[in-house]
Motif scaffolding. Structure first.
Motif, PDB file in Angstrom:
ATOM      1  N   GLN A  17       0.684  -1.473  -0.163  1.00  0.00           N
ATOM      2  CA  GLN A  17      -0.422  -0.119   0.722  1.00  0.00           C
ATOM      3  C   GLN A  17       0.917   1.062   0.304  1.00  0.00           C
ATOM      4  N   SER A  18       1.979   1.389   0.583  1.00  0.00           N
ATOM      5  CA  SER A  18       2.951   2.821   0.940  1.00  0.00           C
ATOM      6  C   SER A  18       3.317   2.765  -0.951  1.00  0.00           C
ATOM      7  N   LEU A  19       3.837   1.471  -1.917  1.00  0.00           N
ATOM      8  CA  LEU A  19       4.197   1.654  -2.490  1.00  0.00           C
ATOM      9  C   LEU A  19       3.204   2.537  -4.048  1.00  0.00           C
ATOM     10  N   ARG A  20       2.012   1.933  -3.759  1.00  0.00           N
ATOM     11  CA  ARG A  20       0.666   1.904  -4.025  1.00  0.00           C
ATOM     12  C   ARG A  20       1.133   3.679  -4.492  1.00  0.00           C
ATOM     13  N   TRP A  21       0.885   4.451  -3.122  1.00  0.00           N
ATOM     14  CA  TRP A  21       0.553   5.633  -2.928  1.00  0.00           C
ATOM     15  C   TRP A  21       2.368   6.527  -3.544  1.00  0.00           C
ATOM     16  N   ALA A  22       3.114   5.447  -2.756  1.00  0.00           N
ATOM     17  CA  ALA A  22       4.614   6.617  -3.722  1.00  0.00           C
ATOM     18  C   ALA A  22       4.415   6.829  -5.121  1.00  0.00           C
ATOM     19  N   TYR A  23       3.486   5.664  -5.829  1.00  0.00           N
ATOM     20  CA  TYR A  23       3.062   5.753  -7.406  1.00  0.00           C
ATOM     21  C   TYR A  23       2.200   7.154  -7.716  1.00  0.00           C
ATOM     22  N   LEU A  24       1.290   6.330  -7.072  1.00  0.00           N
ATOM     23  CA  LEU A  24       0.032   7.320  -7.652  1.00  0.00           C
ATOM     24  C   LEU A  24       0.533   9.047  -6.987  1.00  0.00           C
ATOM     25  N   GLY A  25       1.088   8.819  -5.216  1.00  0.00           N
ATOM     26  CA  GLY A  25       1.249  10.338  -5.883  1.00  0.00           C
ATOM     27  C   GLY A  25       2.489  10.919  -6.679  1.00  0.00           C
ATOM     28  N   ARG A  26       3.169  10.378  -7.300  1.00  0.00           N
ATOM     29  CA  ARG A  26       4.165  10.836  -7.846  1.00  0.00           C
ATOM     30  C   ARG A  26       3.343  11.054  -9.122  1.00  0.00           C
ATOM     31  N   LEU A 231      -9.417   0.187  -9.321  1.00  0.00           N
ATOM     32  CA  LEU A 231      -8.112   0.576  -9.472  1.00  0.00           C
ATOM     33  C   LEU A 231      -7.088  -0.397  -9.070  1.00  0.00           C
ATOM     34  N   THR A 232      -6.785  -1.334 -10.159  1.00  0.00           N
ATOM     35  CA  THR A 232      -5.655  -1.582  -9.526  1.00  0.00           C
ATOM     36  C   THR A 232      -4.826  -1.858  -9.010  1.00  0.00           C
ATOM     37  N   GLN A 233      -3.940  -2.679  -9.245  1.00  0.00           N
ATOM     38  CA  GLN A 233      -1.808  -2.147  -8.658  1.00  0.00           C
ATOM     39  C   GLN A 233      -1.767  -2.184 -10.623  1.00  0.00           C
ATOM     40  N   GLY A 234      -0.441  -1.317  -9.940  1.00  0.00           N
ATOM     41  CA  GLY A 234      -0.313  -1.368 -11.284  1.00  0.00           C
ATOM     42  C   GLY A 234       2.095  -2.073 -11.139  1.00  0.00           C
ATOM     43  N   PHE A 235       2.245  -0.775 -12.245  1.00  0.00           N
ATOM     44  CA  PHE A 235       3.820  -1.112 -12.439  1.00  0.00           C
ATOM     45  C   PHE A 235       4.302   0.251 -12.861  1.00  0.00           C
ATOM     46  N   PHE A 411      -2.355  -0.220 -17.235  1.00  0.00           N
ATOM     47  CA  PHE A 411      -2.095  -1.058 -15.358  1.00  0.00           C
ATOM     48  C   PHE A 411      -0.664  -0.424 -14.886  1.00  0.00           C
ATOM     49  N   GLY A 412      -0.354   0.395 -16.501  1.00  0.00           N
ATOM     50  CA  GLY A 412       1.025   1.463 -15.513  1.00  0.00           C
ATOM     51  C   GLY A 412       0.451   3.085 -14.407  1.00  0.00           C
ATOM     52  N   TRP A 413       1.140   2.994 -14.177  1.00  0.00           N
ATOM     53  CA  TRP A 413       1.015   3.797 -12.926  1.00  0.00           C
ATOM     54  C   TRP A 413       0.528   4.858 -13.601  1.00  0.00           C
ATOM     55  N   SER A 414       0.735   5.499 -14.934  1.00  0.00           N
ATOM     56  CA  SER A 414       0.585   7.199 -15.051  1.00  0.00           C
ATOM     57  C   SER A 414      -0.907   7.111 -16.174  1.00  0.00           C
ATOM     58  N   GLN A 415      -0.728   5.877 -16.434  1.00  0.00           N
ATOM     59  CA  GLN A 415      -2.127   5.109 -16.306  1.00  0.00           C
ATOM     60  C   GLN A 415      -3.207   5.407 -15.471  1.00  0.00           C
ATOM     61  N   LEU A 416      -2.957   4.768 -14.414  1.00  0.00           N
ATOM     62  CA  LEU A 416      -4.242   4.772 -13.549  1.00  0.00           C
ATOM     63  C   LEU A 416      -4.801   5.808 -12.167  1.00  0.00           C
ATOM     64  N   ARG A 418      -3.964   9.123 -14.179  1.00  0.00           N
ATOM     65  CA  ARG A 418      -5.126   9.502 -14.852  1.00  0.00           C
ATOM     66  C   ARG A 418      -6.403   8.855 -15.186  1.00  0.00           C
ATOM     67  N   ARG A 419      -6.632   8.035 -14.681  1.00  0.00           N
ATOM     68  CA  ARG A 419      -8.191   7.599 -14.212  1.00  0.00           C
ATOM     69  C   ARG A 419      -8.921   8.289 -13.157  1.00  0.00           C
ATOM     70  N   LEU A 420      -7.394   8.526 -12.048  1.00  0.00           N
ATOM     71  CA  LEU A 420      -7.940   8.415 -11.067  1.00  0.00           C
ATOM     72  C   LEU A 420      -7.966  10.337 -11.097  1.00  0.00           C
ATOM     73  N   ASP A 421      -7.261  10.638 -11.672  1.00  0.00           N
ATOM     74  CA  ASP A 421      -7.650  12.071 -12.096  1.00  0.00           C
ATOM     75  C   ASP A 421      -8.311  12.778 -12.376  1.00  0.00           C
ATOM     76  N   GLY A 422      -9.108  12.123 -13.990  1.00  0.00           N
ATOM     77  CA  GLY A 422     -10.685  12.065 -14.359  1.00  0.00           C
ATOM     78  C   GLY A 422     -11.914  11.796 -12.421  1.00  0.00           C
ATOM     79  N   LEU A 423     -11.732  10.903 -11.930  1.00  0.00           N
ATOM     80  CA  LEU A 423     -12.414  10.604 -10.714  1.00  0.00           C
ATOM     81  C   LEU A 423     -11.978  11.566  -9.872  1.00  0.00           C
ATOM     82  N   LEU A 424     -11.255  12.443  -9.808  1.00  0.00           N
ATOM     83  CA  LEU A 424     -11.147  13.524  -8.323  1.00  0.00           C
ATOM     84  C   LEU A 424     -12.256  14.691  -9.642  1.00  0.00           C
ATOM     85  N   HIS A 425     -11.965  15.062 -10.727  1.00  0.00           N
ATOM     86  CA  HIS A 425     -12.468  16.136 -11.404  1.00  0.00           C
ATOM     87  C   HIS A 425     -13.534  15.804 -11.395  1.00  0.00           C
TER      88      HIS A 425
END
Length: 438
Positions: A17-26, A231-235, A411-416, A418-425
């Motif tokens: 979970q730490s890695l998930r949000w390190a990547y999503l946060g980045r 919103l799956t885990q990713g790479f 499943f790339g973190w950058s694409q995930l 972007r999906r989250l970005d759309g949901l937030l807006h």
């Protein structure tokens, strides 16, 4: 947007979970968001974690008396003996483990504290953070006025804090990953977990989970639930995939397993199949190796290689250099471990051992042509390894497979992100993509 992430698990913690949000946060930061993180002061550093952009503001708080003492000791001992940095050594390098497995007295004491703590704090020892985080949360809400607050679960403490922000009028997203009421929830905490899960579903503006099965379970349990997004885990798609397999000059087919072992996920069948198949070596990177794995590596050091605990970035490097990546089926066949997304991002073939007809990992591997699925039986695994060893020797191990990034780019973190970005807006439409004044 100005985003406040509440995450107990955040670097230097190496947890999934730490890695998930390190990547999503980045990635959210790269998309132009202002990201703040409320987390614990874990003490010290951990090698081999993704680098956070300097623009991410991390607010570290006292974790509680027990964890606080552990953090002090961690910081104190790391000053005397700094941790090694990640080395990204390829799979043909030194026989010496990259880092020792965590099986010593410190690990046992930590496990004991966890077991004791879960009887006093909900949901476990990490619950002691709540009163210390609550005051800092109130300060951040008042001073920074985030457009969106996100809770990263586990532990459930982050959801309790997120509910506090929601009750104060802030838009709130609950990243549940798994339901709060889970099979492993202690009996004494099940009523509390059930009520908290209900409160989250009633009050969150949006809910994130990592699997369709978790989404379906929440929808079944709770009427009128907030929108649930998978919103799956990713790479890490900022890193290039493997160009080719390992070339050690030994002619060995190099298998790699990274992850943990459990009573439902043992290595016995795989170990025997490797020993019964010439020119195959199994590399195992795990935080705590079972006795049978340790014994096999000692009896057959040329065939079973125990790597110990690998820092995250080292593990990714080994994955990109291995010939075949091995996955053992979960107890819950509908779950897809985060490791499997890392495997797909590595661009190497995957050998999945599992036979459940509802196996989600098997469906991904077959549907995307990322490798092979095999029954977890000694004869079947041995036959498959012999075939793979022959293909490897003939230079056609990857024939018929699609190992490029195109088929798994979602499943790339950058694409995930972007999906989250759309949901937030979508849930906070008044906020424009541009930076807003305080």
């Amino acid at each position: 947007m100005r985003i406040l992430l509440i995450a107990y698990e955040f670097p230097p913690s190496p947890s999934p979970q730490s890695l998930r949000w390190a990547y999503l946060g980045r990635e959210l930061h790269r998309l132009g968001h202002e990201v703040h993180v409320l987390t614990i002061d874990l003490g010290g550093t951990s090698p081999g974690l993704p680098t956070l952009p300097p623009g991410i503001v991390v607010h570290r708080t006292y974790p509680g008396h027990v964890r606080g003492l552990i953090a002090w000791r961690r910081r104190h001992f790391q000053k005397k003996d700094p941790p090694a940095t990640a080395t990204s050594r390829p799979a043909g390098d030194s026989e010496r483990p990259a880092m020792p497995s965590r099986t010593g007295w410190k690990h046992r004491v930590s496990a004991l504290l966890q077991r004791v703590g879960e009887h006093f704090w909900f949901p476990d020892l990490r619950g002691e953070w709540r009163p210390h985080a609550q005051g800092r949360l109130d300060e951040l809400l008042a001073h920074d006025a985030p457009h969106v607050v996100i809770s990263s679960h586990e532990p459930a403490t982050t959801l309790q804090l997120g509910l506090r922000a929601r009750q104060a009028g802030f838009t709130w997203v609950a990243d549940l990953a798994d339901p709060v009421l889970a099979p492993y929830t202690l009996p004494r905490w099940r009523p509390t977990a059930r009520q908290l899960e209900s409160d989250v579903c009633d009050n969150a503006d949006a809910i994130l989970v990592t699997t369709p099965s978790a989404r379906d379970l929440l929808v079944e349990r709770h009427a009128g639930i907030a929108p649930v997004t998978v919103l799956t885990q990713g790479f890490d798609d900022s890193k290039p995939p493997a160009a080719k397999g390992t070339d050690t000059g030994s002619g060995m087919l190099e298998l790699l397993y990274t992850g943990s072992f459990y009573s439902f996920r043992t290595a016995n069948t795989l170990l025997q199949a490797v020993l019964d198949t010439p020119n195959v070596r199994l590399n195992i990177a795990t935080i705590q190796a079972p006795d049978e794995v340790v014994a096999a590596s000692q009896r057959h050091p040329g065939r079973i290689r125990l790597l110990g605990f690998l820092p995250h970035l080292d593990a990714l490097a080994w994955q990109r250099r291995a010939d075949v990546l091995v996955n053992l089926a979960n107890r819950d066949p509908t779950q897809v471990p985060g490791k499997c997304y890392e495997y797909m991002g590595a661009g190497r073939p995957i050998l999945h051992l599992g036979i459940d007809p509802d196996d989600a990992v098997a469906a991904q591997i077959r549907g995307r042509q990322r490798g092979w699925v095999c029954a977890p039986e000694a004869a079947a695994v041995t036959d498959r390894l012999r075939l793979l060893a022959r293909w490897h020797a003939e230079g056609r191990l990857t024939e018929g497979l699609r190992l490029d990034r195109t088929s798994v780019s979602e499943f790339g973190w950058s694409q995930l992100a972007r999906r989250l970005d759309g949901l937030l807006h979508d849930i906070h439409p008044r906020t424009a993509p541009s930076r807003l004044p305080r």
